[in-house]
Design a protein around this motif. Structure first.
Motif, PDB file in Angstrom:
ATOM      1  N   SER A   1       0.815  -1.219   0.000  1.00  0.00           N
ATOM      2  CA  SER A   1       0.000   0.000   0.000  1.00  0.00           C
ATOM      3  C   SER A   1       0.851   1.272   0.000  1.00  0.00           C
ATOM      4  N   LEU A   2       1.885   1.309  -0.833  1.00  0.00           N
ATOM      5  CA  LEU A   2       2.719   2.509  -0.893  1.00  0.00           C
ATOM      6  C   LEU A   2       1.912   3.641  -1.528  1.00  0.00           C
ATOM      7  N   PRO A   3       1.928   4.837  -0.919  1.00  0.00           N
ATOM      8  CA  PRO A   3       1.103   5.941  -1.430  1.00  0.00           C
ATOM      9  C   PRO A   3       1.553   6.392  -2.827  1.00  0.00           C
ATOM     10  N   GLU A   4       0.586   6.664  -3.675  1.00  0.00           N
ATOM     11  CA  GLU A   4       0.890   7.126  -5.037  1.00  0.00           C
ATOM     12  C   GLU A   4       1.705   8.408  -5.015  1.00  0.00           C
ATOM     13  N   ALA A   5       1.471   9.257  -4.012  1.00  0.00           N
ATOM     14  CA  ALA A   5       2.178  10.541  -3.927  1.00  0.00           C
ATOM     15  C   ALA A   5       3.689  10.367  -3.795  1.00  0.00           C
TER      16      ALA A   5
END
Length: 200
Positions: free
Chosen positions: A92-96
């Motif tokens: 779940s690494l943030p897209e940002a």
């Protein structure tokens, strides 16, 4: 070269690991023990590089540890491998953070890999004298090792490491022992599905 980034900083973590181990009895304190339901994750954030190394008994991920011989077992192994090959989703690494996988490596006897004696066995009884792994090592206790290296264009957006998706994807995993190093933190912790996030 593999695990070089992980090896150096984890040499600095004995206090954090000791503190995490104090909470648990001696049998469960060892980060190297093969315990069903328990996985281990090493995480290092250094500049734009994020490295994650997940180690788990195959039982937690596949539901068995024997060599897959039936079509059903082979399908389960293939499905687990496919999930592990999607680390951006799994962790779940943030897209940002704009992370891309720069390197990934999956190893397990279930994937047809042979254990590397220099990585896991540092004593003479690692083989039976004929070069075969002794029974007390991998044949009865298969593990799955996944090593990922990400390059993140905006590492400042990595505020937490959320393992909720790992628990959802592999529900037989009850807890994960984590060692995490980032520019602002060095910690050893144990996470569960109900408390699955750590701050970088």
């Amino acid at each position: 070269m593999r695990r070089l980034l992980l090896a150096l900083p984890f040499a600095l973590l004995p206090l954090a690991v000791a503190q995490a181990a104090e909470v648990h009895d001696h049998e469960h304190a060892s980060l190297g023990a093969h315990e069903h339901g328990v996985g281990r994750l090493n995480a290092v954030l250094d500049g734009q590089t994020l490295e994650l190394e997940l180690e788990s008994p195959a039982m937690n991920l596949v539901g068995f540890e024997h060599a897959a011989s039936s079509a059903e077992d082979k399908a389960k192994v293939a499905a687990v491998r496919a999930r592990l090959e999607q680390p951006l989703t799994l962790f779940s690494l943030p897209e940002a953070a704009r992370c891309v996988v720069s390197q990934q490596e999956l190893e397990s006897p279930l994937f047809g890999d042979t254990p590397h004696a220099d990585e896991h066995d540092d004593d003479d009884h690692a083989t039976d004298g004929k070069g075969a792994a002794s029974k007390e090592h991998h044949p009865d206790h298969s593990e799955i090792h996944a090593h990922y290296q990400f390059t993140c264009a905006a590492p400042g957006a990595l505020k937490t490491l959320d393992l909720a998706n790992v628990f959802k994807t592999f529900p037989a995993t009850r807890k994960i022992q984590v060692q995490l190093i980032s520019p602002s933190a060095q910690q050893g912790a144990e996470v569960t599905a109900n408390a699955a996030a750590l701050k970088f």
